[in-house]
Design a protein around this motif. Structure first.
Motif, mmCIF file in Angstrom:
data_model
loop_
_atom_site.group_PDB
_atom_site.id
_atom_site.type_symbol
_atom_site.label_atom_id
_atom_site.label_comp_id
_atom_site.label_asym_id
_atom_site.label_seq_id
_atom_site.Cartn_x
_atom_site.Cartn_y
_atom_site.Cartn_z
ATOM 1 N N GLU A 26 0.861 -1.174 0.000
ATOM 2 C CA GLU A 26 0.000 0.000 0.000
ATOM 3 C C GLU A 26 0.900 1.227 0.000
ATOM 4 N N GLU A 27 1.042 1.837 -1.152
ATOM 5 C CA GLU A 27 2.012 2.910 -1.291
ATOM 6 C C GLU A 27 1.535 4.177 -0.592
ATOM 7 N N ILE A 28 2.466 4.841 0.056
ATOM 8 C CA ILE A 28 2.218 6.148 0.641
ATOM 9 C C ILE A 28 2.774 7.188 -0.307
ATOM 10 N N THR A 29 1.953 8.155 -0.667
ATOM 11 C CA THR A 29 2.402 9.201 -1.577
ATOM 12 C C THR A 29 2.798 10.439 -0.798
ATOM 13 N N ALA A 57 1.768 14.508 -6.450
ATOM 14 C CA ALA A 57 2.002 13.398 -5.525
ATOM 15 C C ALA A 57 2.826 12.311 -6.196
ATOM 16 N N LYS A 58 3.688 11.696 -5.404
ATOM 17 C CA LYS A 58 4.545 10.625 -5.904
ATOM 18 C C LYS A 58 4.731 9.604 -4.788
ATOM 19 N N SER A 59 4.786 8.348 -5.171
ATOM 20 C CA SER A 59 5.045 7.305 -4.197
ATOM 21 C C SER A 59 6.396 7.517 -3.533
ATOM 22 N N VAL A 60 6.470 7.209 -2.242
ATOM 23 C CA VAL A 60 7.749 7.305 -1.548
ATOM 24 C C VAL A 60 8.768 6.376 -2.194
ATOM 25 N N MET A 61 8.305 5.224 -2.655
ATOM 26 C CA MET A 61 9.201 4.262 -3.294
ATOM 27 C C MET A 61 9.793 4.811 -4.583
ATOM 28 N N ASP A 62 9.107 5.747 -5.216
ATOM 29 C CA ASP A 62 9.578 6.324 -6.468
ATOM 30 C C ASP A 62 10.294 7.652 -6.277
ATOM 31 N N THR A 63 10.463 8.095 -5.037
ATOM 32 C CA THR A 63 11.127 9.363 -4.748
ATOM 33 C C THR A 63 12.612 9.102 -4.517
ATOM 34 N N ALA A 64 13.448 9.713 -5.360
ATOM 35 C CA ALA A 64 14.871 9.342 -5.398
ATOM 36 C C ALA A 64 15.717 10.135 -4.410
ATOM 37 N N SER A 112 16.161 10.426 0.333
ATOM 38 C CA SER A 112 15.714 9.868 1.611
ATOM 39 C C SER A 112 14.527 10.647 2.147
ATOM 40 N N VAL A 113 13.391 9.989 2.212
ATOM 41 C CA VAL A 113 12.186 10.614 2.745
ATOM 42 C C VAL A 113 11.363 9.554 3.459
ATOM 43 N N THR A 114 10.851 9.907 4.609
ATOM 44 C CA THR A 114 9.944 9.064 5.380
ATOM 45 C C THR A 114 8.559 9.677 5.311
ATOM 46 N N ALA A 115 7.560 8.836 5.184
ATOM 47 C CA ALA A 115 6.183 9.309 5.246
ATOM 48 C C ALA A 115 5.414 8.417 6.201
ATOM 49 N N ILE A 116 4.645 9.012 7.070
ATOM 50 C CA ILE A 116 3.785 8.254 7.978
ATOM 51 C C ILE A 116 2.407 8.892 7.988
ATOM 52 N N LYS A 117 1.398 8.074 7.895
ATOM 53 C CA LYS A 117 0.031 8.567 7.875
ATOM 54 C C LYS A 117 -0.403 9.025 9.261
ATOM 55 N N GLY A 118 -1.282 10.022 9.261
ATOM 56 C CA GLY A 118 -1.803 10.503 10.526
ATOM 57 C C GLY A 118 -2.575 9.452 11.289
ATOM 58 N N GLU A 119 -3.305 8.586 10.570
ATOM 59 C CA GLU A 119 -4.074 7.545 11.257
ATOM 60 C C GLU A 119 -3.160 6.563 11.981
ATOM 61 N N ASP A 120 -1.935 6.355 11.452
ATOM 62 C CA ASP A 120 -0.982 5.491 12.144
ATOM 63 C C ASP A 120 -0.477 6.150 13.421
ATOM 64 N N LEU A 121 -0.260 7.465 13.373
ATOM 65 C CA LEU A 121 0.131 8.176 14.591
ATOM 66 C C LEU A 121 -0.948 8.044 15.662
#
Length: 732
Positions: A29-32, A40-47, A49-58
């Motif tokens: 489940e990609e995080i953009t 918007a771009k998938s974190v996996m496709d961002t060249a 170092s970037v971390t993304a975390i959803k607010g619902e996970d927090l």
């Protein structure tokens, strides 16, 4: 600093989270993210170092502090120096002098205070997501993004859907009383398909855990946080989007200093009002150890989609009021009122097509003003004060006098752009640049200081201009859908810092006069990284090896003074080299089970002896841990045919010690420490209940130990002791 481990999702560079399908096969489940300001771009496709975390996970993990959310990211260190604010460093780029070294954005609003590196410790309830960009971000995010950038993105309203959620929690801390929190968010549709609003309310009350034995006050360092946020979304057409938002935060806190017994015993002198001689001492009370703040944030964002380009405009205003009072230095009352007002405007356009060449370009403007005072108070004995008050009934004890009053301003503008060119199916190159100008003025308003500086030719009002061209080049290789490799070379920049007038006055004629303005800093980073997935996306791995060169570091220096012992000022001295590795592993190959490991190994060291700062060649940069890691496990399972799920989460976070330095005293070092958090509970479709445990090992180490505090016998900040509680959430 209260460091919690309440994260499961893709925190440590984990580029994605996973979700279960009906066949119990786990799919990616990609995080953009929108970190590149070009859609918007998938974190996996961002060249990079970037971390993304959803607010619902927090929210699932019970996070109520941005410091806690940030601290588990690889290469990120959060230091709580005062009661209501933190400093953030990424990849060893840390400094207690000048502006912040990490960009801090609330939506698209850069939180900036002139010459201040502190950022508010916000409650991240009802966020869309948090993004952490590691490495210099000078091209798109400008000055003060040398180490990286943090983006805190709030939820937008949703049309045509009423929704309400709430969260309640009660806990108790070892050796203290109860803590509680109440949070809620409501989404309100107003006009079908056109207008909607979202309102968020939260209140958090944490009891203190440090005693003042000399006054008999227990658990004095309690804290309160109240936050109110509203957002309005208007979409009159498919092409036009208008967002209005307002955010109000109030914090009441006390300074969290304490020894290994969670005690603090400061005293202050009492003087004879007629002779001026000391006649005794008295213990400091809790009312004299506070750090309260209040800030308001307003934003207007307009987006318009043309056929091949998009237009984006964001305008923001931030107003900050801080009331800092301390009485722990052994010299009497000390107050530091501060007001900050910052206006920002960014306008940019970006391509929207699927062509080989994509690009974004923009203009940025900022006008910031800060007013700051230093007020000292001398405590008199009761007899002397009664006599003096008889002559002047308006007098108060302590007798207050303004030591320093100043106004600092900065006016900045920049033009920037990045272009991405798809060389082939596998190769892409990115080129970016930013030109930046900054005009700063420092003005002394206290009459005595202003008159003296004018008399000696320094001037009560001083100004300086800074400018810089920074760039970025990135080459990425994507041989298949499961791997991405990249090389990223980027520059960072930080404006110089104004010398405050009181220090200039004290150093005049000593032969060690500091510059009126320290000059700007420069930093360049080289990074090799890879993002990989294995076992049909059951295992995600990311690694980044980086090297940075940091020059003309803004550093707090000291010179001897015949009356005050020493005087501090800021100057550019020394350089540092950094070598480090970010690593993260995320495994989700067993239904319901998530295993995660994230780590950072960092060696950022000064490259020369700095005697005036008590720093030697090879010393680790101040306040930087050499290693951090977080290991977590989460398991979710069905509770039979009840329609309920069980949930268990456990995480352990380790942070190495952090050094600090000051002239004339031995370097200090905080403790290395490990914190264990656990949550277990039951989840239904519309509600959940959890038992929570934070710092279950009851770690009592020193979170930060500042060398400049050592002469006054000031103990370190301490982490919150073991805390257990219960928490319930509802969704309607």
């Amino acid at each position: 600093m209260k460091t919690q481990l309440n994260l499961v999702s893709a925190l440590a560079l984990a580029v994605s989270s996973y979700a279960s399908s009906s066949e119990n096969n786990f799919v990616l489940e990609e995080i953009t993210v929108t970190a590149e300001k070009i859609g918007a771009k998938s974190v996996m496709d961002t060249a990079f170092s970037v971390t993304a975390i959803k607010g619902e996970d927090l929210e699932t993990q019970g996070i109520v502090s941005m410091a806690d959310a940030l601290a588990v990211n690889p290469g990120v260190s959060v230091i709580k120096l005062l009661g209501s604010s933190n400093t953030v460093q990424i990849r060893g780029v840390s400094s207690l002098a000048g502006d912040a070294t990490v960009g801090y954005y609330l939506d698209d609003l850069p939180y900036t205070q002139v010459g201040q590196g502190f950022v508010p410790d916000l409650n991240p309830y009802d966020l869309e997501r948090m993004e952490v960009l590691r490495g210099p971000q000078g091209t798109l995010y400008g000055a003060s993004s040398q180490g990286g950038t943090v983006r805190i993105l709030t939820h937008n309203p949703e049309h045509n859907e009423f929704a309400l959620k709430a969260n309640l929690g009660l806990s108790t801390t070892e050796g203290a009383a109860d803590n509680w929190k109440a949070q809620a968010a409501v989404n309100i549709p107003l006009v079908e398909d056109t207008l909607s609003a979202r309102v968020v309310l939260s209140s958090i009350d944490n009891d203190g855990y440090i005693d003042l034995p000399l006054t008999g006050e227990e658990n004095y360092n309690n804290s309160k946080d109240e936050s109110y946020r509203a957002k309005l979304l208007y979409t009159p057409s498919d092409a036009l989007t208008l967002r209005l938002s307002a955010w109000h935060v109030e914090t009441e806190s006390s300074l969290p200093f304490g020894d290994e017994n969670y005690e603090f015993s400061p005293i202050y002198p009492i003087f004879d009002g007629l002779t001026g001689l000391p006649v005794g001492v008295a213990p400091v009370a809790a009312k004299d150890l506070v750090d309260n703040s209040e800030f308001d944030l307003y934003n207007v964002t307009v987006e318009y989609e043309f056929d091949a380009i998009s237009l984006y405009s964001t305008t923001s205003l931030i107003e900050v009021d801080q009331d800092y009072q301390s009485n722990y230095l052994g010299i009497g009352q000390f107050q530091l009122p501060l007001e900050n007002r910052t206006l920002n405007q960014e306008l940019r356009i970006a391509s929207t097509g699927q062509e080989a060449l994509s690009w974004t370009a923009g203009l940025f403007y900022m006008d910031a003003q800060q007013e700051q005072g230093i007020i000292s108070g001398t405590f008199l004995d009761e007899t002397s004060f009664a006599i003096l008050q008889g002559f002047d009934p308006s007098l108060t004890n302590p007798l207050l006098s303004t030591v320093q009053e100043r106004e600092a301003t900065t006016e900045q503008w920049a033009v920037f752009g990045e272009a991405h060119y798809q060389i082939s199916d596998a190769w892409e190159i990115t080129l970016g640049a930013r030109y930046f100008e900054d005009e700063r003025e420092e003005k002394d308003l206290e009459p005595g200081t202003a008159a003296f500086l004018d008399f000696v030719g320094v001037g009560a009002s001083r100004s300086e201009e800074f400018d810089k061209l920074t760039g970025r080049i990135n080459l990425s290789y994507t041989p298949d859908n499961d791997s991405l490799y990249y090389l990223n070379i980027a520059q960072g920049f930080r404006s110089g810092s104004a010398q405050q007038g009181f220090g200039l006055m004290l150093t005049a004629g000593t032969g060690a006069e500091p510059p009126l303005f320290a000059k700007e800093e420069d930093l360049i980073s080289y990074e090799l990284g890879a993002k990989l997935s294995f076992m049909d996306d059951a295992l995600a791995v990311e690694a980044a090896l980086y090297y940075l060169q940091w020059e003309d570091i803004l550093t707090i220096l000291s010179v001897p003074h015949p009356t005050f012992g020493s005087v501090n000022f800021v100057d550019n001295v020394g350089e540092a080299d950094g070598l480090g590795l970010d690593l993260s592993l995320l495994y989700r190959g067993v239904p319901g089970l998530t295993l995660q490991l994230s780590a950072n190994f960092n060696s950022t060291e000064y490259g020369e002896d700095l005697p005036s700062a008590n720093i030697q060649d090879g010393d680790t940069v101040s306040q930087v841990p050499e290693s951090t890691y977080t290991a977590s496990a989460a398991y979710q399972w069905s509770l039979g045919n009840s329609g309920l799920d069980g949930y268990f989460y456990m995480a352990y976070q380790y942070a190495d010690s952090r050094p600090d330095y000051t002239l004339g005293f031995a370097p200090t070092e905080s403790d290395d420490m490990g914190l264990l958090n656990v949550r277990i509970g039951v989840e239904a479709e519309t509600w959940s209940v959890f038992l929570t445990g934070e710092n279950l090992l009851d770690e009592d180490g020193e979170v930060s130990n500042i060398a400049s505090n050592a002469p006054f016998g000031l103990p370190a900040n301490r982490t919150r002791p073991r805390t257990v509680g219960v928490e319930a959430s509802f969704n309607f």
